[in-house]
Design a protein around this motif. Structure first.
Motif, PDB file in Angstrom:
ATOM      1  N   HIS A  63      -1.806   1.828  -6.888  1.00  0.00           N
ATOM      2  CA  HIS A  63      -2.060   1.626  -5.463  1.00  0.00           C
ATOM      3  C   HIS A  63      -3.003   2.747  -5.011  1.00  0.00           C
ATOM      4  O   HIS A  63      -2.588   3.695  -4.351  1.00  0.00           O
ATOM      5  CB  HIS A  63      -0.751   1.680  -4.672  1.00  0.00           C
ATOM      6  CG  HIS A  63       0.283   0.715  -5.157  1.00  0.00           C
ATOM      7  ND1 HIS A  63       1.112   0.998  -6.223  1.00  0.00           N
ATOM      8  CD2 HIS A  63       0.610  -0.534  -4.735  1.00  0.00           C
ATOM      9  CE1 HIS A  63       1.917  -0.045  -6.429  1.00  0.00           C
ATOM     10  NE2 HIS A  63       1.635  -0.980  -5.546  1.00  0.00           N
ATOM     11  N   HIS A  90      -0.775   6.426  -7.374  1.00  0.00           N
ATOM     12  CA  HIS A  90       0.541   5.891  -6.984  1.00  0.00           C
ATOM     13  C   HIS A  90       1.014   4.806  -7.953  1.00  0.00           C
ATOM     14  O   HIS A  90       1.315   3.676  -7.539  1.00  0.00           O
ATOM     15  CB  HIS A  90       0.492   5.306  -5.574  1.00  0.00           C
ATOM     16  CG  HIS A  90       0.166   6.274  -4.485  1.00  0.00           C
ATOM     17  ND1 HIS A  90       0.909   7.411  -4.238  1.00  0.00           N
ATOM     18  CD2 HIS A  90      -0.837   6.281  -3.564  1.00  0.00           C
ATOM     19  CE1 HIS A  90       0.390   8.060  -3.202  1.00  0.00           C
ATOM     20  NE2 HIS A  90      -0.668   7.403  -2.779  1.00  0.00           N
ATOM     21  N   GLU A 149      -5.340   5.418  -3.421  1.00  0.00           N
ATOM     22  CA  GLU A 149      -5.496   5.915  -2.051  1.00  0.00           C
ATOM     23  C   GLU A 149      -6.318   7.203  -2.087  1.00  0.00           C
ATOM     24  O   GLU A 149      -5.931   8.181  -2.722  1.00  0.00           O
ATOM     25  CB  GLU A 149      -4.133   6.207  -1.421  1.00  0.00           C
ATOM     26  CG  GLU A 149      -4.231   6.762  -0.010  1.00  0.00           C
ATOM     27  CD  GLU A 149      -2.989   7.522   0.427  1.00  0.00           C
ATOM     28  OE1 GLU A 149      -2.843   7.746   1.650  1.00  0.00           O
ATOM     29  OE2 GLU A 149      -2.178   7.916  -0.443  1.00  0.00           O
ATOM     30  N   GLN A 150      -7.435   7.203  -1.407  1.00  0.00           N
ATOM     31  CA  GLN A 150      -8.288   8.399  -1.373  1.00  0.00           C
ATOM     32  C   GLN A 150      -7.802   9.351  -0.273  1.00  0.00           C
ATOM     33  O   GLN A 150      -7.586   8.940   0.871  1.00  0.00           O
ATOM     34  CB  GLN A 150      -9.740   8.011  -1.111  1.00  0.00           C
ATOM     35  CG  GLN A 150     -10.715   9.159  -1.297  1.00  0.00           C
ATOM     36  CD  GLN A 150     -12.162   8.723  -1.105  1.00  0.00           C
ATOM     37  OE1 GLN A 150     -12.504   8.087  -0.100  1.00  0.00           O
ATOM     38  NE2 GLN A 150     -13.007   9.038  -2.062  1.00  0.00           N
ATOM     39  N   VAL A 151      -7.610  10.610  -0.646  1.00  0.00           N
ATOM     40  CA  VAL A 151      -7.129  11.615   0.294  1.00  0.00           C
ATOM     41  C   VAL A 151      -7.989  12.867   0.191  1.00  0.00           C
ATOM     42  O   VAL A 151      -8.705  13.081  -0.785  1.00  0.00           O
ATOM     43  CB  VAL A 151      -5.642  11.986   0.019  1.00  0.00           C
ATOM     44  CG1 VAL A 151      -4.746  10.769   0.189  1.00  0.00           C
ATOM     45  CG2 VAL A 151      -5.472  12.588  -1.367  1.00  0.00           C
ATOM     46  N   THR A 158      -8.441  10.564  -5.527  1.00  0.00           N
ATOM     47  CA  THR A 158      -7.773   9.273  -5.367  1.00  0.00           C
ATOM     48  C   THR A 158      -6.421   9.319  -6.052  1.00  0.00           C
ATOM     49  O   THR A 158      -6.338   9.434  -7.277  1.00  0.00           O
ATOM     50  CB  THR A 158      -8.609   8.122  -5.953  1.00  0.00           C
ATOM     51  OG1 THR A 158      -9.865   8.052  -5.272  1.00  0.00           O
ATOM     52  CG2 THR A 158      -7.876   6.795  -5.791  1.00  0.00           C
ATOM     53  N   THR A 176       0.832  -1.191   0.000  1.00  0.00           N
ATOM     54  CA  THR A 176       0.000   0.000   0.000  1.00  0.00           C
ATOM     55  C   THR A 176       0.872   1.248   0.000  1.00  0.00           C
ATOM     56  O   THR A 176       2.057   1.203   0.300  1.00  0.00           O
ATOM     57  CB  THR A 176      -0.924   0.026   1.235  1.00  0.00           C
ATOM     58  OG1 THR A 176      -0.105   0.008   2.415  1.00  0.00           O
ATOM     59  CG2 THR A 176      -1.846  -1.183   1.244  1.00  0.00           C
ATOM     60  N   ARG A 177       0.267   2.363  -0.344  1.00  0.00           N
ATOM     61  CA  ARG A 177       0.930   3.660  -0.316  1.00  0.00           C
ATOM     62  C   ARG A 177       0.085   4.592   0.544  1.00  0.00           C
ATOM     63  O   ARG A 177      -1.122   4.713   0.326  1.00  0.00           O
ATOM     64  CB  ARG A 177       1.088   4.239  -1.731  1.00  0.00           C
ATOM     65  CG  ARG A 177       1.953   3.408  -2.677  1.00  0.00           C
ATOM     66  CD  ARG A 177       3.394   3.348  -2.191  1.00  0.00           C
ATOM     67  NE  ARG A 177       4.301   2.761  -3.169  1.00  0.00           N
ATOM     68  CZ  ARG A 177       4.488   1.476  -3.365  1.00  0.00           C
ATOM     69  NH1 ARG A 177       3.803   0.604  -2.654  1.00  0.00           N
ATOM     70  NH2 ARG A 177       5.357   1.040  -4.259  1.00  0.00           N
ATOM     71  N   THR A 178       0.724   5.224   1.515  1.00  0.00           N
ATOM     72  CA  THR A 178       0.008   6.054   2.487  1.00  0.00           C
ATOM     73  C   THR A 178       0.569   7.459   2.486  1.00  0.00           C
ATOM     74  O   THR A 178       1.753   7.669   2.779  1.00  0.00           O
ATOM     75  CB  THR A 178       0.132   5.461   3.912  1.00  0.00           C
ATOM     76  OG1 THR A 178      -0.242   4.082   3.883  1.00  0.00           O
ATOM     77  CG2 THR A 178      -0.762   6.222   4.876  1.00  0.00           C
ATOM     78  N   THR A 179      -0.269   8.434   2.172  1.00  0.00           N
ATOM     79  CA  THR A 179       0.154   9.831   2.184  1.00  0.00           C
ATOM     80  C   THR A 179       0.333  10.303   3.621  1.00  0.00           C
ATOM     81  O   THR A 179      -0.545  10.090   4.462  1.00  0.00           O
ATOM     82  CB  THR A 179      -0.903  10.706   1.481  1.00  0.00           C
ATOM     83  OG1 THR A 179      -0.999  10.293   0.114  1.00  0.00           O
ATOM     84  CG2 THR A 179      -0.545  12.177   1.548  1.00  0.00           C
ATOM     85  N   PRO A 223       4.764   8.962  -0.166  1.00  0.00           N
ATOM     86  CA  PRO A 223       4.158   7.977   0.723  1.00  0.00           C
ATOM     87  C   PRO A 223       5.092   7.556   1.853  1.00  0.00           C
ATOM     88  O   PRO A 223       6.313   7.484   1.691  1.00  0.00           O
ATOM     89  CB  PRO A 223       3.846   6.803  -0.216  1.00  0.00           C
ATOM     90  CG  PRO A 223       3.681   7.429  -1.555  1.00  0.00           C
ATOM     91  CD  PRO A 223       4.668   8.560  -1.586  1.00  0.00           C
TER      92      PRO A 223
END
Length: 352
Positions: free
Chosen positions: A204, A30, A206-208, A27, A2-5, A300
């Motif tokens: 990957h 990544h 990721e919603q931010v 979203t 996973t990729r996390t901001t 990330p």
């Protein structure tokens, strides 16, 4: 993986409570180099494309390409880690092949080839991206409720301003069968630039949280003025590395779906439907660079140690900085807009 901001360096709604009313989501895709399949969301991978359906082509007039890059030679250069498969890159390919795999070096081929591909016939589009709604929370539905979108680009420029042509295709994923898919799409034998060929990347998503660009009338004038004053005060107190609303707090870099457009190069633009004049909605943004010195803190969490190992602040390696190997204009964002009133109306492509 996973990729996390990371959390933003400042709680922007605490500093500017008025921004809460304009909060949105985007979203981040990544993209990272990988081996996506036809049934995956990806950048640069194989498309879920029926074998009996004509591949999209550009029928406009094109000038001849007399020097460029053979697609397979670009792939080979990338495989062994050569950054530029041009004249210098070709020699590096040969040197590497000789030292690492002598059998493959018997017939080395340069990647800058004086061949000609003219303007005879239609030019096949290059597949850039395929996205499924099941994977991407902010991906809007298609004109008739389709849940998959595919993005293409003509690999050749048009006219004196080197304009580009794009193509968008919507599909319903459950209506397609992988065993009836096109296995090898048509390909132009010579590309004018190495960056016309995307590197296959898995995504990957990721919603931010995201907020509008703050310039002109993208936000109320009083709120924009407060943001500008805060930015100036932060820089005066902490120097040029101080958090900035546009770069650090509002819109993330890289490929993203939904949210707000960034206007760093052009300033805010009005984007209305050419058919019905309705204000258009941002479908997705494609960007060459995933990070640079001005957007470093969006990196990330899973890759931040890798980032610190680079030779420069943003020099973490091509697989992180420019994973797709694509470019849009002079390193701008490509915004793809669609009509919310009628999804069947033509999309618009805006470089900013």
């Amino acid at each position: 993986m996973t990729r996390t901001t990371p959390a933003r360096p400042v709680d922007v709604e605490e500093v500017f409570p008025g921004l809460a009313a304009y909060r949105g989501t985007t979203t981040r895709l990544h993209p990272r180099r990988g081996r996506p399949g036809v049934g995956d969301s990806h950048i640069g991978g194989p498309m879920l494309w029926p074998a009996d359906e004509p591949w999209p082509t550009c029928g406009e007039a094109h000038g001849p390409v007399t020097h460029g890059y053979v697609p397979d030679e670009i792939r080979r250069a990338r495989e062994i880690g050569v950054a530029d498969p041009g004249a210098d890159g070709a020699r590096a390919v040969e040197r590497h092949a000789v030292s690492q795999a002598p059998a493959r070096a018997e017939k080395p081929t340069p990647t800058s080839t004086p061949t000609s591909t003219g303007d005879e016939g239609a030019v096949p589009f290059v597949a850039l991206a395929q996205l499924f709604r099941r994977d991407v929370p902010d991906l809007a539905a298609g004109p008739d409720g389709e849940d998959m979108v595919q993005l293409f680009r003509c690999p050749l420029p048009h006219g004196p301003h080197l304009e580009r042509r794009y193509h968008l295709r919507w599909r319903r994923a459950d209506a397609e069968s992988a065993d009836r898919m096109l296995s090898t799409p048509p390909e132009l034998p010579l590309l004018p630039w190495e960056a016309e060929l995307p590197e296959p990347c898995v995504t990957h998503p990721e919603q931010v949280i995201t907020y509008p660009w703050a310039e002109d009338d993208t936000l109320p004038a009083a709120l924009t003025a407060r943001i500008d004053a805060w930015d100036d005060a932060q820089e005066a107190a902490h120097g040029r590395d101080a958090p900035c609303y546009q770069s650090d707090l509002s819109i993330p870099p890289g490929w993203r779906v939904g949210g707000f457009p960034s206007w760093a190069s052009t300033g805010p633009m009005t984007v209305d439907c050419a058919t019905c004049a309705a204000p258009m909605r941002l479908l997705l943004t494609a960007e060459g660079y995933e990070t640079d010195g001005g957007t470093h803190n969006w990196m990330p969490l899973e890759e931040r140690d890798l980032a610190l190992e680079g030779t420069t602040r943003a020099g973490f390696g091509l697989s992180v900085v420019v994973p797709t190997r694509l470019r849009f204009g002079r390193d701008r964002d490509l915004h793809v807009f669609v009509c919310p009133a009628d999804g069947g109306h033509p999309p618009r492509w805006v470089l900013s």
